[in-house]
Motif scaffolding. Structure first.
Motif, short mmCIF file in Angstrom:
data_model
loop_
_atom_site.label_atom_id
_atom_site.label_comp_id
_atom_site.label_asym_id
_atom_site.label_seq_id
_atom_site.Cartn_x
_atom_site.Cartn_y
_atom_site.Cartn_z
N GLU A 108 0.82 -1.22 0.00
CA GLU A 108 0.00 0.00 0.00
C GLU A 108 0.85 1.27 0.00
N GLY B 14 1.27 0.95 -3.90
CA GLY B 14 -0.12 1.19 -4.27
C GLY B 14 -0.74 2.40 -3.59
N HIS C 297 -3.78 4.24 -4.93
CA HIS C 297 -5.07 3.57 -4.71
C HIS C 297 -5.62 3.86 -3.31
N THR D 287 -8.90 -1.34 -4.82
CA THR D 287 -7.59 -1.88 -4.46
C THR D 287 -7.09 -1.27 -3.16
#
Length: 412
Positions: free
Chosen positions: A348, A352, A355, A362
């Motif tokens: 994360e 990511g 997102h 996600t």
């Protein structure tokens, strides 16, 4: 695999993974997502220039750290042959190596094993470049050293906890599991004296040493926190708030954020209440209890915090590693959950993070998985700590409960 062969294998894996980490933070290898090294090259470097002028960064709301953090920020000056950012990465790697050495040494002998070494060897690269791009690896090294030394020397544990607390607060929780009586008096007394002397020295040395208190108080609900899940879900149903950079991190701003932040503080108060209750009820203190209690306590306050920054996982990895130095410890499952949560954390942030900030499917999934793993690890760690130390809980040694026996050497 014998203990010595396992240790050699751990060293080889450490070298390979840390070379890869250094290649990533120096950008020889470029990873997707935001540049995590900018905190070092811009923010830390800027703070170091302010500190060199004779004052703390008291006008900068992102300075949210206890006064001894100045030493970590200024530490790249110890390597004048390198630029600030490169020197910081080298020192971070050096602290990583120090923890490895401490765990390898502690894992030898009867009743010990090298599982803790492997937790550290695996956990740091699972977090990714963030591990070397924040000063938390330095704080974790202090905490690991203090806990391991505290097995024989409670005064060293106390002094180390005080130093760590003045670097980043959380190492004060290392004192939660000291055995009743003489060991607690020695450890807590050393912590009080060391902390008082160092804090007074910092306050006298430069203005603004305590400015961090106000900046920390005003923080809100960060997008990666447990409370942040409320707004990640609410955004799917038209919540009108937004995500903005606030007090140094991306936070939710808008309706009901203050309420959720207050509830998070309430959870932290409940966590403190449970920790105090455990301390009052616990009777069976073994060689692993200080590490187990510190691990459970830091899990409690990390999980309930309004902010769960990625680097916080490094604290948990270090404490889990110390717990698993002691063969027969009860924290294996929580340690595994923390390692999995650390891997998801790299997923994360930084990989990511776009997102997460946009709260898409996600991002929401990543945050539910990571925070769910932390909640599970917290509950299991606290349950196992209680069962092992509290009379009548099903795990404590009934023959030792009445005497408060300590199954560890009592040193000075």
């Amino acid at each position: 695999m014998t203990g010595s062969a396992g240790a050699r294998c751990a060293v080889v894996v450490w070298v390979l993974t840390r070379v890869a980490l250094l290649l990533c933070v120096t950008k020889a290898i470029t990873l997707p997502g935001p540049d995590v090294t900018s905190d070092v090259s811009a923010i830390y470097h800027g703070w170091s220039e302010v500190l060199k002028s004779g004052t703390y960064p008291r006008e900068d709301v992102t300075w949210q750290y206890p006064p001894l953090a100045a030493l970590a920020v200024l530490s790249p000056g110890l390597l004048p042959m390198l630029d600030y950012t490169s020197a910081f990465f080298v020192l971070a790697c050096g602290c990583d190596l120090l923890v490895l050495g401490l765990l390898l040494y502690a894992g030898r002998g009867e009743g010990r094993w090298q599982a803790g070494t492997w937790v550290w060897v695996a956990g740091v690269p699972l977090l990714g470049t963030t591990a070397y791009a924040r000063y938390d690896v330095m704080v974790t090294a202090v905490a690991v050293a203090a806990l391991l030394a505290g097995v024989r020397h409670p005064r060293v544990l106390g002094a180390g906890a005080a130093v760590g607390a003045l670097l980043k607060v959380w190492p004060a929780l290392l004192l939660a599991g000291t055995a009743r009586g003489r060991r607690t008096r020695l450890a807590w007394g050393a912590a009080a004296v060391t902390g008082t002397v160092l804090l007074a020295g910092c306050v006298l040395a430069a203005p603004g040493a305590l400015a961090f208190l106000g900046f920390q108080r005003d923080r809100g609900t960060e997008v990666e926190s447990l409370g942040g899940l409320v707004f990640h879900v609410a955004r799917q149903f038209g919540w009108s708030g937004r995500v903005e950079l606030h007090y140094g991190s991306l936070e939710f701003l808008g309706p009901r954020v203050e309420l959720v932040s207050t509830l998070a503080l309430g959870l932290s108060v409940l966590a403190l209440g449970w920790l105090v209750l455990w301390r009052l009820r616990a009777r069976e203190f073994t060689v692993s209890t200080p590490a187990d209690a510190a691990f459970a306590a830091v899990l409690l306050f990390t999980t309930t915090s309004r902010v769960i920054s990625p680097q916080y996982m490094l604290w948990l990895v270090g404490l889990a590693a110390v717990c698993l130095v002691f063969r027969g410890g009860r924290m294996v499952l929580p340690a595994v959950l923390v390692l999995v949560a650390t891997a998801v954390t790299q997923g994360e942030f930084p990989l990511g993070f776009v997102h997460v900030v946009s709260s898409d499917a996600t991002g929401v999934t990543l945050m539910f998985v990571r925070n769910g793993l932390l909640v599970a690890a917290t509950l299991i760690a606290c349950h196992r700590l209680w069962r092992r130390t509290v009379p009548g809980a099903g795990g404590a040694d009934a023959s030792a409960v009445g005497t408060g026996r300590v199954a560890e050497p009592v040193g000075s």
